[in-house]
Design an enzyme around this catalytic site. Structure first.
Site, PDB file in Angstrom:
ATOM      1  N   SER A 190       0.280  11.723   4.815  1.00 15.28           N
ATOM      2  CA  SER A 190       1.239  11.281   5.826  1.00 15.28           C
ATOM      3  C   SER A 190       1.844  12.420   6.638  1.00 15.28           C
ATOM      4  O   SER A 190       2.205  12.236   7.785  1.00 15.28           O
ATOM      5  CB  SER A 190       2.340  10.464   5.165  1.00 15.28           C
ATOM      6  OG  SER A 190       2.931  11.200   4.109  1.00 15.28           O
ATOM      7  N   HIS A 218      -1.246   4.901   5.250  1.00 10.97           N
ATOM      8  CA  HIS A 218      -1.404   5.399   6.623  1.00 10.97           C
ATOM      9  C   HIS A 218      -2.828   5.197   7.116  1.00 10.97           C
ATOM     10  O   HIS A 218      -3.323   5.974   7.941  1.00 10.97           O
ATOM     11  CB  HIS A 218      -1.030   6.880   6.699  1.00 10.97           C
ATOM     12  CG  HIS A 218       0.447   7.121   6.776  1.00 10.97           C
ATOM     13  ND1 HIS A 218       1.186   6.920   7.917  1.00 10.97           N
ATOM     14  CD2 HIS A 218       1.330   7.515   5.828  1.00 10.97           C
ATOM     15  CE1 HIS A 218       2.453   7.210   7.679  1.00 10.97           C
ATOM     16  NE2 HIS A 218       2.564   7.563   6.419  1.00 10.97           N
ATOM     17  N   LYS A 249       3.598  -0.594   7.867  1.00 12.62           N
ATOM     18  CA  LYS A 249       3.142   0.344   8.903  1.00 12.62           C
ATOM     19  C   LYS A 249       2.261  -0.396   9.920  1.00 12.62           C
ATOM     20  O   LYS A 249       2.774  -1.171  10.708  1.00 12.62           O
ATOM     21  CB  LYS A 249       2.461   1.538   8.232  1.00 12.62           C
ATOM     22  CG  LYS A 249       3.483   2.364   7.448  1.00 12.62           C
ATOM     23  CD  LYS A 249       2.942   3.649   6.883  1.00 12.62           C
ATOM     24  CE  LYS A 249       4.066   4.533   6.370  1.00 12.62           C
ATOM     25  NZ  LYS A 249       4.194   4.546   4.910  1.00 12.62           N
TER      26      LYS A 249
END
Ligand SMILES: *Cc1c(COP(=O)(O)O)cnc(C)c1O
Length: 415
Positions: A190, A218, A249
């Site tokens: 990340s 991610h 996310k």
């Protein structure tokens, strides 16, 4: 009084030290939905400013997608607001099972279990499947939530140097006497935006009889040709024993996480994982929104393709302008500034120019590695990126860091 002045002073001194070291985090209030264009109040009490968001995890631009919002409204009407129960008592609706099934298909695994967040998934999974006779071997740069989950279980813990496959192999050889070996990594890291070498890792795990856990928070939704994640990029779909990931996310950005992987591992989590047993799962309205997100992503790869193009454009622009970037090809594009105070001030100057991008520094990244972490989204249009580039160049010139080496910048601003 249980909170006398002498106690208060201890905390006040610590907070002051953070401020003086340029390490104090200030939140900025967003008054609009999450998007490429947002309205922000900063400093607190000032009038609202329209800025371009360059640091959201809204990779696919789905956080405020009209179809997702519409689905959530309908879900609210038909399934209500809350469950007022954990899953195993009376907190499981059919839609929770439907999302688990859809995630299993999407990730190419055997089964999936939802958690309130990926932080909770990581807090629960290790203790549920490992004992003191086992060993965890993790990359040194894994996410904080993995570190906390590892701390909560009784297995032995060791690490290997970041993405150093020879070192991992050495460690795997060392622990052949253990009952189980579990290798742990982020799919996309990340802070740096680089990816784990999952093809090599799968080979090593097969050779040395180890399980592999990948946190793909991610990556889920956009890495790989159809956005399944880092395992798709490296051609190892179906070979990762445990994937943990977030819905907070790219996949709509609300809340929630899951553990997906081998059937027995998922079942062990259902029986044993404490954040699953003792905390409410994702609310119905969010489940319905996430189901819509998966439907959109399964219909077309348009969004992840646009994200890829935007990312190339952004990296090329910054590189040509003379910034020092962390190498990579993911939409996490760290602009290295090394010094914490410089990163804070750079961020404030960008804000003045209408660009929202936050400085990252210790303890989020190692000392001396402060940066502005920019993140690209499919919600960005080229005009957003051009405007942001212009601002970065202007601020870069102001601080005189363009076309400079790391040593130049450190010599001027310190570590
Ligand atoms: C963001 C993130 C998490 C936490 O996800 P939440 O669902 O917000 O708890 C966990 N792991 C990694 C690698 C992340 O980047």
């Amino acid at each position: 009084m249980a909170f006398p002045d002498s106690v208060r002073e201890i905390y006040q001194a610590q907070l002051k030290a953070l401020q003086e070291g340029g390490l104090f985090k200030e939140e900025r209030f967003i008054h609009s939905p999450q998007s490429a264009d947002i309205e922000v109040e900063f400093p607190v009490g000032s009038s609202l400013k329209k800025v371009i968001n360059m640091c959201a995890n809204n990779y696919l631009g789905l956080s405020s997608h009209p179809e997702v919002i519409k689905a959530a409204h309908e879900g609210l009407e038909t399934r209500g607001f809350g469950m007022s129960s954990v899953r195993f008592i009376c907190g499981t609706q059919d839609i929770h099972k439907e999302l688990e099934k859809k995630m299993t298909e999407f990730l190419g695994t055997e089964d999936t279990i939802l958690f309130p967040s990926c932080m909770d998934a990581n807090a629960g999974v290790f203790e549920a499947i490992l004992t003191k006779d086992d060993v965890i071997i993790s990359d040194r740069l894994v996410h904080a939530s993995l570190i906390d989950g590892i701390r909560l279980c009784s297995a032995m813990h060791d690490t290997y140097k970041h993405s150093d496959m020879a070192h991992l192999e050495e460690k795997l050889k060392m622990y052949q006497d253990k009952r189980l070996r579990l290798v742990v990594t982020d799919g996309v890291f990340s802070m740096d935006g680089d990816t784990a070498k999952l093809d090599v890792m799968v080979e090593l795990c097969e050779k040395y009889n180890a399980m592999l856990l990948v946190d793909d928070s991610h990556a889920s939704g956009f890495i790989g040709k159809t956005g399944r994640g880092t395992h798709e990029k490296y051609g190892v779909v179906g070979k990762i024993d445990v994937i943990t990931t977030t819905f907070g996310k790219a996949l709509g950005g609300a809340t929630g996480g899951c553990v997906s992987g081998r059937r027995e591992i998922v079942e062990m989590c259902r029986q044993r994982a404490r954040p699953y047993l003792f905390s409410n799962t994702i609310a119905p309205v969010i489940i319905v929104g996430i189901l819509k997100v998966l439907e959109i992503l399964s219909a077309t790869t348009e969004r992840r393709d646009k994200l890829e193009k935007n990312t190339e454009y952004w990296r090329k622009g910054l590189t040509e302008a003379g910034f020092i970037l962390k190498e990579g090809d993911t939409p996490i594009v760290p602009v290295m500034l090394f010094n914490a105070k410089l990163a804070q001030e750079f961020s404030k100057a960008l804000y003045e120019e209408g660009i929202y991008a936050i400085g990252f520094f210790f303890p989020v990244v190692p000392q001396g590695q402060a940066r502005i972490r920019t993140q690209i989204s499919a919600a960005h249009e080229i005009h957003h990126l051009d405007q942001a580039l212009e601002a970065f160049v202007k601020v870069g010139k102001k601080f005189d860091i363009l076309h400079k080496t790391k040593q130049d910048i450190i010599a001027r601003y310190g570590m």
